[in-house]
Design a protein around this motif. Structure first.
Motif, mmCIF file in Angstrom:
data_model
loop_
_atom_site.group_PDB
_atom_site.id
_atom_site.type_symbol
_atom_site.label_atom_id
_atom_site.label_comp_id
_atom_site.label_asym_id
_atom_site.label_seq_id
_atom_site.Cartn_x
_atom_site.Cartn_y
_atom_site.Cartn_z
ATOM 1 N N VAL A 146 0.840 -1.190 0.000
ATOM 2 C CA VAL A 146 0.000 0.000 0.000
ATOM 3 C C VAL A 146 0.881 1.249 0.000
ATOM 4 O O VAL A 146 0.668 2.184 -0.769
ATOM 5 C CB VAL A 146 -0.932 0.008 1.228
ATOM 6 C CG1 VAL A 146 -1.701 1.309 1.304
ATOM 7 C CG2 VAL A 146 -1.883 -1.167 1.177
ATOM 8 N N ARG A 150 0.947 4.059 -2.840
ATOM 9 C CA ARG A 150 0.619 5.436 -2.482
ATOM 10 C C ARG A 150 1.688 6.398 -2.961
ATOM 11 O O ARG A 150 1.410 7.488 -3.449
ATOM 12 C CB ARG A 150 0.516 5.581 -0.952
ATOM 13 C CG ARG A 150 -0.737 5.033 -0.375
ATOM 14 C CD ARG A 150 -1.627 6.175 0.148
ATOM 15 N NE ARG A 150 -2.890 5.642 0.620
ATOM 16 C CZ ARG A 150 -3.079 5.209 1.862
ATOM 17 N NH1 ARG A 150 -2.091 5.284 2.740
ATOM 18 N NH2 ARG A 150 -4.233 4.732 2.218
ATOM 19 N N TYR A 160 -4.555 4.873 -8.073
ATOM 20 C CA TYR A 160 -3.952 3.979 -7.085
ATOM 21 C C TYR A 160 -3.732 2.569 -7.628
ATOM 22 O O TYR A 160 -2.669 1.982 -7.462
ATOM 23 C CB TYR A 160 -4.822 3.937 -5.831
ATOM 24 C CG TYR A 160 -4.368 2.935 -4.810
ATOM 25 C CD1 TYR A 160 -3.311 3.233 -3.957
ATOM 26 C CD2 TYR A 160 -4.968 1.694 -4.711
ATOM 27 C CE1 TYR A 160 -2.880 2.322 -3.019
ATOM 28 C CE2 TYR A 160 -4.535 0.765 -3.775
ATOM 29 C CZ TYR A 160 -3.490 1.084 -2.937
ATOM 30 O OH TYR A 160 -3.066 0.165 -2.020
ATOM 31 N N HIS A 161 -4.733 2.024 -8.299
ATOM 32 C CA HIS A 161 -4.626 0.641 -8.748
ATOM 33 C C HIS A 161 -3.549 0.440 -9.801
ATOM 34 O O HIS A 161 -2.836 -0.557 -9.790
ATOM 35 C CB HIS A 161 -5.987 0.134 -9.257
ATOM 36 C CG HIS A 161 -6.953 -0.103 -8.140
ATOM 37 N ND1 HIS A 161 -8.242 -0.508 -8.324
ATOM 38 C CD2 HIS A 161 -6.811 0.050 -6.807
ATOM 39 C CE1 HIS A 161 -8.854 -0.616 -7.153
ATOM 40 N NE2 HIS A 161 -7.997 -0.276 -6.226
ATOM 41 N N MET A 385 -4.811 -8.241 -1.920
ATOM 42 C CA MET A 385 -5.141 -7.669 -0.618
ATOM 43 C C MET A 385 -4.947 -6.167 -0.572
ATOM 44 O O MET A 385 -5.663 -5.446 0.104
ATOM 45 C CB MET A 385 -4.283 -8.321 0.467
ATOM 46 C CG MET A 385 -4.889 -9.598 0.933
ATOM 47 S SD MET A 385 -4.379 -10.165 2.533
ATOM 48 C CE MET A 385 -3.806 -8.755 3.414
ATOM 49 N N LEU A 387 -5.409 -4.126 -2.863
ATOM 50 C CA LEU A 387 -6.327 -3.361 -3.712
ATOM 51 C C LEU A 387 -7.274 -2.499 -2.884
ATOM 52 O O LEU A 387 -7.655 -1.411 -3.287
ATOM 53 C CB LEU A 387 -7.147 -4.317 -4.594
ATOM 54 C CG LEU A 387 -6.410 -4.870 -5.797
ATOM 55 C CD1 LEU A 387 -7.266 -5.881 -6.530
ATOM 56 C CD2 LEU A 387 -5.967 -3.760 -6.731
ATOM 57 N N ASN A 388 -7.659 -3.001 -1.727
ATOM 58 C CA ASN A 388 -8.503 -2.221 -0.839
ATOM 59 C C ASN A 388 -7.732 -1.847 0.415
ATOM 60 O O ASN A 388 -7.787 -2.540 1.414
ATOM 61 C CB ASN A 388 -9.748 -3.016 -0.452
ATOM 62 C CG ASN A 388 -10.954 -2.521 -1.203
ATOM 63 O OD1 ASN A 388 -11.032 -1.321 -1.511
ATOM 64 N ND2 ASN A 388 -11.881 -3.410 -1.486
ATOM 65 N N PRO A 389 -6.969 -0.777 0.345
ATOM 66 C CA PRO A 389 -5.979 -0.528 1.393
ATOM 67 C C PRO A 389 -6.601 -0.028 2.694
ATOM 68 O O PRO A 389 -7.522 0.765 2.682
ATOM 69 C CB PRO A 389 -5.120 0.582 0.779
ATOM 70 C CG PRO A 389 -6.027 1.282 -0.155
ATOM 71 C CD PRO A 389 -7.001 0.270 -0.664
ATOM 72 N N PRO A 390 -6.075 -0.517 3.821
ATOM 73 C CA PRO A 390 -6.465 0.065 5.104
ATOM 74 C C PRO A 390 -5.726 1.398 5.300
ATOM 75 O O PRO A 390 -4.701 1.629 4.666
ATOM 76 C CB PRO A 390 -5.963 -0.971 6.105
ATOM 77 C CG PRO A 390 -4.836 -1.663 5.424
ATOM 78 C CD PRO A 390 -5.078 -1.574 3.949
ATOM 79 N N ASP A 391 -6.254 2.250 6.177
ATOM 80 C CA ASP A 391 -5.716 3.603 6.284
ATOM 81 C C ASP A 391 -4.383 3.710 7.020
ATOM 82 O O ASP A 391 -3.446 4.321 6.549
ATOM 83 C CB ASP A 391 -6.739 4.524 6.964
ATOM 84 C CG ASP A 391 -7.558 5.266 5.916
ATOM 85 O OD1 ASP A 391 -7.052 5.389 4.782
ATOM 86 O OD2 ASP A 391 -8.676 5.687 6.225
#
Lengths: 489, 94
Positions: A146, A150, A160-161, A385, A387-391
């Protein structure tokens, strides 16, 4: 899109690829056993490469992206906290040092789990070790990916992707083809880039801020707490900050990605040189990177997302082409952490689980194909995993750190230095460590004002010692048998 | 050889591990002492060295340089070179 920034970054990527390809040449030619060569570089690392690969592996997204971001918010107190990492530069190599190198050669260990297997002769120790490496390192990897994506996103303006995809592809290619030696060599290049980039950026930031006294006065004028050791809100207590000595300082001895490097050096001379270089480089990077985060505040006030502080300050204070060169540093840090983690998780799957328990008589060719396949597959899984990043990048990463440390520190360290330690002690220590860490992290995040990793490490120590002593007679026979095995090796 | 099971290299390794612990303790005490010893007063009363608050300068900057110096001294004068491979004639001896 800022072409002047992107060109140096691309050149950097190409350079990394070249090093990876050269290393893959040595993989083909080598006389060593494939596993030892692919996962340990044939145990031939010299001092400089060793120091750099430890630094680069250890200096991750959190020290280059997350860390300076928090320093920006908290002020000098966070730099103080970050300096607890200087100890890792020498502590790990001095503690594991010669004994670990000798023992892992004696056991023919390629992974940390191999070492534990040799020391404790227990299937369950091996399985728990392998499973915790796979689970925890996997989440650590996701956090790093991630971070990498970023960074590319904020530099290039790509979505992002797309950024994630570019990042993933470049890492995968050289890890899969080159193995540990490629990783170590590229780490060395990346370590140099990190070191130089930090220096350039620090100097440029100080100049842009009008000198250190002006910057510090500016900080004090905005909020006097920024220049105290207690953080912007006064919330960094001495106990809390000191407890980071455990998390990012001494307990790093238990991290598999660090211990595996203590198996790979060529000679004690290489280890000595790595001690000195490692201490200097780790300390220098930690001090200056976090200082940059703090110094950025008066120059660029009001940045809301901490992770963007580093890229933004570089673009602000440097000419674009130089910003591109310097921003290769965090890129390097992230890539070099990811590549080591990837290799470690895949070695755990192939060596610790497959070769140990599923098919011990697998042919070398099959092991080889499988190693490459598993490495690629894991890369793709992490990609999905991420692809939907945690903050909160830094906390996810630290969660993995703490879990691994609580699991491994005592089985590794006490296994080296305490003869009475046995597999029952190791097993209970690992179980107590992991479970108590997860419980404490979930329900009592700062027990007694300390970081949540401290208590699990104390508890798992108690478990190790008590259970080892209690099962002394039970283990005695097996121990004698093991001594016999060792002698015969 | 000092004994049947006692490898001389382990004596060296044990001593070096103890040195590592000692260095970490020195490092921590220095770091903690200067940071909270000098940093706990109100920021208006801070002294500054090279523009940095004195607590920070001594704890983080000087502390780092000191530790590097100690590591160099310790490694050069107290660490001993040993072979990592098993000795070839080991089997004949024991």
């Amino acid at each position: 899109m800022n072409e002047a920034v992107i060109v140096p970054l691309i050149i950097f990527l190409i350079l990394i690829f070249l090093v990876g390809f050269i290393a893959s040449g040595s993989l083909r030619k080598s006389n060593h056993d494939f596993l030892e060569e692919y996962f340990l570089g044939g145990r031939e690392l010299g001092g400089f490469i060793l120091a750099m690969t430890m630094t680069a592996t250890y200096g991750s997204a959190s020290s280059f992206i997350g860390g300076p971001g928090v320093a920006y918010t908290e002020g000098l107190g966070w730099v103080l906290l970050a300096m607890s990492q200087v100890v890792t530069g020498y502590f790990v190599l001095m503690i594991l040092g010669k004994k670990f190198a000798i023992m892992s050669r004696r056991y023919n260990a390629v992974t940390l789990t191999d070492y534990l297997k040799g020391r404790y002769q227990s299937k369950w120790v091996v399985l728990i070790a392998a499973v915790s490496i796979i689970i925890f390192l996997f989440s650590a990897m996701a956090a790093q990916w991630v971070g990498g994506a970023r960074l590319i996103e904020s530099l290039t303006g790509l979505p992002y992707h797309t950024a994630l995809f570019i990042f993933a592809l470049s890492v995968l290619v050289y890890v899969v083809i080159g193995g540990f030696r490629a990783v170590a060599l590229t780490d060395a290049v990346q370590g140099v880039v990190m070191f130089g980039g930090t220096l350039i950026l620090l100097v440029a930031t100080i100049i842009a801020g009008g000198g250190i006294p002006d910057i510090i006065q500016g900080l004090a004028a905005e909020n006097p707490n920024l220049i105290t050791p207690f953080g912007a809100e006064g919330s960094l207590t001495p106990t809390y900050v000191s407890s980071f000595w455990i998390l990012v300082g001494v307990a790093v001895v238990g991290l598999p990605q660090v211990t595996v490097r203590a198996m790979s050096y060529k000679s004690s001379k290489a280890m000595h040189r790595a001690l000195i270089i490692g201490t200097i480089v780790v300390g220098f990077i930690m001090l200056n990177m976090h200082l940059i985060g703090v110094f950025a505040r008066p120059i660029l006030p009001g940045i809301e997302v901490g992770d963007k502080v580093m890229p933004l300050i570089a673009l602000e204070v440097l000419p674009p082409w130089l910003a591109g060169v310097v921003l290769a540093a965090p890129m390097a840090a992230i890539m070099s952490t990811v590549d080591s983690l990837l290799l470690l998780v895949s070695s755990s799957v192939v060596k610790d689980v497959y070769v140990n328990y599923i098919k011990p008589d697998a042919s070398p060719k099959r092991v080889k194909t499988l190693s490459l396949g598993v490495t690629s597959l894991l890369g793709v899984l992490v990609l999905l995993m991420a692809l939907n990043p945690p903050d909160l990048l830094i906390w996810l990463n630290l969660f993995a750190f703490g879990g691994l440390e609580a699991t491994f520190i005592w089985p590794v360290v006490m296994g080296l230095y305490w003869k009475k330690g046995n597999k029952y002690g190791a097993l209970s220590s690992m179980a107590v460590g992991v479970i108590s860490y997860i419980v404490i992290q979930q329900f009592f995040p700062t027990p007694f004002g300390m970081h949540s990793v401290v208590l699990p490490i104390a508890l798992s120590f108690i478990a190790y010692v008590f259970v080892s002593l209690a099962t002394k007679n039970m283990a005695l026979e097996e121990y004698a048998a093991q001594q016999k095995i060792e002698k015969n090796l | 050889m000092s004994g049947k099971n006692k490898d001389y290299r382990f004596t060296i390794a044990n001593r070096e591990a103890l040195i590592g612990i000692a260095l970490a303790v020195i490092n921590f005490v220095w770091w903690y002492g200067f940071a909270y010893g000098l940093g706990s007063k109100s920021p208006e009363n801070y002294h500054f060295v090279l523009g940095l608050p004195a607590w920070f300068f001594y704890s983080c900057v000087v502390g780092f340089i000191l530790i590097v110096a100690l590591v160099i001294v310790v490694v050069k004068f107290f660490f001993v070179d040993v072979p990592f491979e098993e000795e070839k004639d080991r089997g004949n001896e024991s």
